[in-house]
Design a protein around this motif. Structure first.
Motif, short mmCIF file in Angstrom:
data_model
loop_
_atom_site.label_atom_id
_atom_site.label_comp_id
_atom_site.label_asym_id
_atom_site.label_seq_id
_atom_site.Cartn_x
_atom_site.Cartn_y
_atom_site.Cartn_z
N SER A 143 3.08 22.48 -30.22
CA SER A 143 2.37 23.54 -29.51
C SER A 143 1.58 23.02 -28.31
N GLN A 182 3.15 28.92 -27.04
CA GLN A 182 3.59 30.18 -27.65
C GLN A 182 3.88 30.02 -29.14
N LEU A 183 4.07 28.78 -29.60
CA LEU A 183 4.34 28.55 -31.02
C LEU A 183 3.14 28.93 -31.89
N ARG A 238 1.30 31.53 -31.64
CA ARG A 238 1.41 32.95 -32.01
C ARG A 238 2.63 33.18 -32.91
N SER A 239 3.71 32.47 -32.64
CA SER A 239 4.93 32.68 -33.42
C SER A 239 4.75 32.28 -34.89
N TYR A 240 3.90 31.28 -35.13
CA TYR A 240 3.70 30.77 -36.49
C TYR A 240 2.23 30.88 -36.91
N ASP A 241 1.57 31.96 -36.46
CA ASP A 241 0.14 32.08 -36.74
C ASP A 241 -0.17 32.21 -38.23
N THR A 263 1.36 30.67 -40.71
CA THR A 263 1.35 29.31 -41.26
C THR A 263 0.06 28.59 -40.88
N GLN A 295 4.27 23.68 -26.05
CA GLN A 295 4.80 25.04 -26.19
C GLN A 295 3.74 25.91 -26.87
N ILE A 306 4.42 22.28 -35.84
CA ILE A 306 3.87 23.35 -34.99
C ILE A 306 2.72 22.81 -34.16
#
Length: 215
Positions: A148, A153-154, A156-159, A161, A151, A144
């Protein structure tokens, strides 16, 4: 993750579990065992209310070593039957009550043994699953963070973790700092004790040569 870490990675788990189990790896084998379903664990009796510490002080303490002897004594008492009232009077408990208590103790001990085994089993499976879960997230965390950069946006997608791994890193750092501080205090206290001991020792005086001559 440190490449020298010998911990089994989750991504490798499926391929290596069978081989590890064949080498008597208890963790690899236990990883495949089923978790006991919570719905199969009996509910405690309705109305149960834990006794307070103050109330528990009224109880006689009986060690686990003495428990079998207590049951033997209760069984012996119960076996006397009607002779109990003749031999000990009418103020003592009935043989039936002694038998009831012996049965209750034996039943509770059997249940305690079974529950203890189940709890030890569950605790080990839980520890393994938690470890596997954390290894999975640590491996994902590295990817991540790496990806990130291109990217964002990763994040937020894996916040969840990212927050978890950050909190673990912070806790580890705080723990290390606390241990270093405690060790420093212990070293300082030891040095103070050594200085105090040196000050309390009387000075060593050399004995002057004897002037006595043999007779």
């Amino acid at each position: 993750m440190d490449p020298t870490d010998k911990t089994l990675s989750v991504s490798q788990g499926a391929e290596t579990e069978g081989a590890q189990a064949s080498r008597n790896d208890a963790i690899a084998y236990n990883r495949t065992l089923p978790v006991l379903p919570a719905e199969e664990v009996p509910d405690i009796a309705s109305g149960y209310r834990p006794a307070s510490i103050k109330e528990r002080r009224r109880l006689r303490k009986v060690s686990e070593d003495q428990s079998p002897d207590e049951v033997v004594a209760l069984r012996q008492y119960a076996a006397r039957g009607g002779q109990v009232s003749e031999e000990l009077g009418t103020l003592v408990a009935s043989p039936a009550e002694a038998a009831r208590l012996a049965d209750r103790i034996e039943a509770a001990v059997a249940t305690q043994t079974a529950l203890t085994s189940a709890l030890e089993y569950t605790n080990e499976l839980l520890a393994i699953a938690r470890s596997d879960g954390m290894i999975l997230l640590e491996e994902a965390h590295d990817e991540i963070v790496h990806r990130s950069r291109k990217q964002p946006q990763l994040v937020r997608s894996y916040d969840a973790t990212l927050r978890l791994i950050a909190a673990r890193s912070e806790a580890i750092s705080e723990g290390l700092a606390r241990r270093r501080s405690e060790q420093k205090r212990m070293d300082q206290a030891l040095r103070k004790q050594e200085k105090a001991l040196k000050k309390s020792k009387p000075p060593v005086t050399e004995e002057s040569p004897s002037t006595d001559t043999p007779a």
